[in-house]
Design a protein around this motif. Structure first.
Motif, PDB file in Angstrom:
ATOM      1  N   GLY A 266       0.780  -1.273  -0.086  1.00  0.00           N
ATOM      2  CA  GLY A 266      -0.128   0.104  -0.047  1.00  0.00           C
ATOM      3  C   GLY A 266       0.722   1.283   0.026  1.00  0.00           C
ATOM      4  N   LEU A 267       1.859   1.426   0.716  1.00  0.00           N
ATOM      5  CA  LEU A 267       2.699   2.344   1.089  1.00  0.00           C
ATOM      6  C   LEU A 267       3.582   2.842  -0.271  1.00  0.00           C
ATOM      7  CD1 LEU A 267       3.849   2.265   4.797  1.00  0.00           C
ATOM      8  CD2 LEU A 267       2.384   3.781   3.592  1.00  0.00           C
ATOM      9  N   GLY A 268       3.994   1.570  -0.900  1.00  0.00           N
ATOM     10  CA  GLY A 268       4.853   1.525  -2.354  1.00  0.00           C
ATOM     11  C   GLY A 268       3.886   2.444  -3.308  1.00  0.00           C
ATOM     12  N   ALA A 269       2.603   1.847  -3.241  1.00  0.00           N
ATOM     13  CA  ALA A 269       1.575   2.175  -4.126  1.00  0.00           C
ATOM     14  C   ALA A 269       1.511   3.582  -4.065  1.00  0.00           C
ATOM     15  CB  ALA A 269       0.439   1.436  -4.261  1.00  0.00           C
ATOM     16  N   ALA A 270       1.099   4.088  -3.064  1.00  0.00           N
ATOM     17  CA  ALA A 270       0.964   5.709  -2.494  1.00  0.00           C
ATOM     18  C   ALA A 270       2.246   6.382  -3.111  1.00  0.00           C
ATOM     19  CB  ALA A 270       0.867   5.746  -1.348  1.00  0.00           C
ATOM     20  N   PHE A 271       3.465   5.818  -2.730  1.00  0.00           N
ATOM     21  CA  PHE A 271       4.371   6.674  -3.120  1.00  0.00           C
ATOM     22  C   PHE A 271       4.643   6.676  -4.514  1.00  0.00           C
ATOM     23  CE2 PHE A 271       6.186   5.637   1.026  1.00  0.00           C
ATOM     24  CZ  PHE A 271       5.995   6.819   1.731  1.00  0.00           C
ATOM     25  N   THR A 272       4.572   5.652  -5.162  1.00  0.00           N
ATOM     26  CA  THR A 272       4.607   5.633  -6.751  1.00  0.00           C
ATOM     27  C   THR A 272       3.602   6.392  -7.305  1.00  0.00           C
ATOM     28  OG1 THR A 272       5.441   3.367  -6.633  1.00  0.00           O
ATOM     29  CG2 THR A 272       4.586   4.226  -8.655  1.00  0.00           C
ATOM     30  N   LEU A 273       2.355   6.467  -6.874  1.00  0.00           N
ATOM     31  CA  LEU A 273       1.262   7.615  -7.353  1.00  0.00           C
ATOM     32  C   LEU A 273       1.636   8.871  -7.435  1.00  0.00           C
ATOM     33  CD1 LEU A 273      -1.786   8.041  -8.552  1.00  0.00           C
ATOM     34  CD2 LEU A 273      -2.424   8.036  -5.950  1.00  0.00           C
ATOM     35  N   GLY A 274       2.258   9.182  -6.064  1.00  0.00           N
ATOM     36  CA  GLY A 274       2.896  10.472  -5.901  1.00  0.00           C
ATOM     37  C   GLY A 274       3.803  10.753  -6.778  1.00  0.00           C
TER      38      GLY A 274
END
Length: 389
Positions: free
Chosen positions: A82-90
Motif C-alpha cells: 500500500g505505501l509503495g503504491a502511494a509513493f509511486t502514485l505521488g
C-alpha cells in the motif's frame, strides 16, 4: 487505568527496521514542501489567479477519497504494498504536474495535483505502519519520531531552495515548477525505500482483523476518530486562515513566513517529547493536553498584536501534535478504521476552510476563532472514553 492506556514496559525501538520507513516519510514531507505548498502560485502564473485555491481543494478532496481505499488495500495486501503504491502514485503525479505547469497546460497540472493528493491519503498512513512495528507500550514514541522525521524533511528541502531555483533556471522555468520535478524524484526514492523495509511479520491480534463495521462498533473507536478529525480540521482551518488575519494586521511576507515556521515547529518538532509522554502518562493526558492547547490557540488568535498570532500558531501545531499522536496510537489497534478516519479528517479540513472563510467575511475572524475554541474541546470526549480498556 488499563495496561493499554498506561503501560509500564519500555522496550527498545527497532530503529533498524524503522529507518527505511522514517526516511521515506521524510522524503514525502520534503516533496510536499517543494511542490504542493506553492501550487497556488503556479495557478496564478498559468493565468488562473481566480482559481489559485483549486489545486489545494483537489489535493484535499483526492486525499479524502483515497484514504479509505488505501486503508483497504493495506488491510488486504499489507503495508509495504500500500505505501509503495502511494509513493509511486505521488511520484507520477508530481511529474505530470511538472510537465503540465511547464507546458502551460492547466488540466494536466491539475491532474498531477489530484494524484498527489491521492498519494497523501495513502502515505500519511505510514504512521500506523511505524506504530505496528513496536510494542503498544512504545507506539507513542515511534509516532513521535516519525513526526520529527517529517519536520526534518521539510526543513531540509527549505534549505535546498537555492538548488531548486537553480534547477528551474536550467530548465527554463520557475522554482515553483521545478519543485514538482524534485518532488517526483523524492517520492520515487521513497517508493524504492519500501523495497528495503521489512514489515513486522508477527501474527496480528484478532482485533486487527476486524471489518470496518466491527472496528467502529468497538467502544472508544468512534471517539478516537472524533479526536483525530477534530484536530485535523481545526489545525488546517486556523493554519489556512490565520495568514489572512496577519495580512489585516499589516504583517509582511516575512512575518507570515515566520508564523508558518513556528507552526510547523509546533506540529512536528516536539515529537521526541510528546510521543514518550503519551506512552508514559497514557492516552487521556494526550487528549486533554491536545484539546486545551487547541482551545488556547483559538482564543489567542484574535488578540491584538502580531505576537499573539505567533503564540497561537505554535500552540495550534503543538495541540494538533498531541491529539494526533494520541489518536493515532489508539487507532493503531484497529487497522480497518484507519483509512476511513483519515478521510474524515480531510473532509473536516476542507469544510473548515470553506466555512471559515465565509464566517470571516460575514462576522469577522474573532467569531471564527471562538467557534474553533469550543470545537477544540471535543477530544475531551475521547479522553473520557479512553478510561475504558
Amino acid at each position: 487505568m488499563s495496561a493499554e492506556t498506561r503501560p509500564n514496559a519500555a522496550p527498545a525501538l527497532p530503529l533498524g527496521r524503522l529507518l527505511p520507513l522514517y526516511a521515506a516519510q521524510a522524503l514525502a514531507t520534503g516533496a510536499t514542501t517543494v511542490s504542493t505548498v506553492l501550487a497556488s502560485l503556479i495557478m496564478s502564473n498559468l493565468g488562473r489567479e481566480s482559481l489559485s485555491g483549486l489545486p489545494s481543494t483537489l489535493i484535499s478532496a483526492s486525499a479524502a477519497l483515497s484514504a479509505g481505499l488505501f486503508g483497504a488495500l493495506m488491510l488486504r495486501s499489507g503495508r509495504r504494498v500500500g505505501l509503495g503504491a502511494a509513493f509511486t502514485l505521488g511520484a507520477c503525479g508530481a511529474v505530470l504536474g511538472f510537465l503540465g505547469a511547464r507546458a502551460g497546460f492547466t488540466p494536466l497540472f491539475l491532474l498531477g495535483a489530484a494524484m498527489m493528493g491521492g498519494a497523501q491519503g495513502g502515505y500519511q498512513q505510514a504512521r500506523y505502519a511505524a506504530a505496528e512495528s513496536v510494542p503498544e507500550s512504545r507506539r507513542g514514541t515511534a509516532l513521535g519520531l516519525l513526526m520529527l522525521m517529517s519536520v526534518l524533511g521539510s526543513f531540509l528541502m527549505t534549505g535546498f531552495s537555492g538548488a531548486v531555483e537553480s534547477l528551474g533556471t536550467r530548465l527554463g522555468t520557475s522554482a515553483e515548477v521545478a519543485g514538482w520535478l524534485v518532488g517526483g524524484g523524492l517520492l520515487g526514492t521513497a517508493a524504492l525505500l519500501m523495497l528495503l523495509w521489512t514489515p513486522l511479520a508477527a501474527p496480528l491480534p484478532s482485533r486487527a482483523r476486524l471489518s470496518i463495521g466491527q472496528a467502529f462498533a468497538v467502544p472508544g473507536v468512534r471517539s478516537t476518530a472524533l479526536a483525530l478529525a477534530t484536530a485535523q480540521g481545526l489545525m488546517v482551518t486556523l493554519m489556512s486562515l490565520t495568514p489572512l488575519r496577519a495580512h489585516h494586521l499589516g504583517m509582511d511576507h516575512g512575518g507570515v513566513a515566520a508564523l508558518i515556521s513556528g507552526h510547523i515547529a509546533g506540529m512536528f518538532g516536539f515529537g521526541w517529547l510528546t510521543g514518550p509522554l503519551i506512552d508514559r502518562l497514557g492516552l487521556r493526558v494526550g487528549y486533554v493536553g491536545g484539546a486545551l492547547l487547541l482551545a488556547a490557540a483559538a482564543l489567542t488568535a484574535p488578540l491584538p498584536g502580531a505576537a499573539w498570532l505567533g503564540v497561537s500558531m505554535f500552540l495550534l501545531g503543538l495541540g494538533w501534535n498531541l491529539a494526533f499522536v494520541t489518536g493515532s496510537k489508539a487507532l493503531s489497534r484497529y487497522p480497518a478504521a484507519q483509512g476511513i478516519t483519515d478521510g474524515l479528517g480531510y473532509v473536516a479540513a476542507g469544510a473548515g476552510t470553506l466555512l471559515g472563510g465565509l464566517v470571516i467575511a460575514q462576522v469577522g475572524f474573532p467569531v471564527l476563532a471562538h467557534v474553533c475554541a469550543v470545537l477544540a474541546l471535543l477530544p475531551l470526549v475521547s479522553a473520557w472514553r479512553a478510561r475504558k480498556p
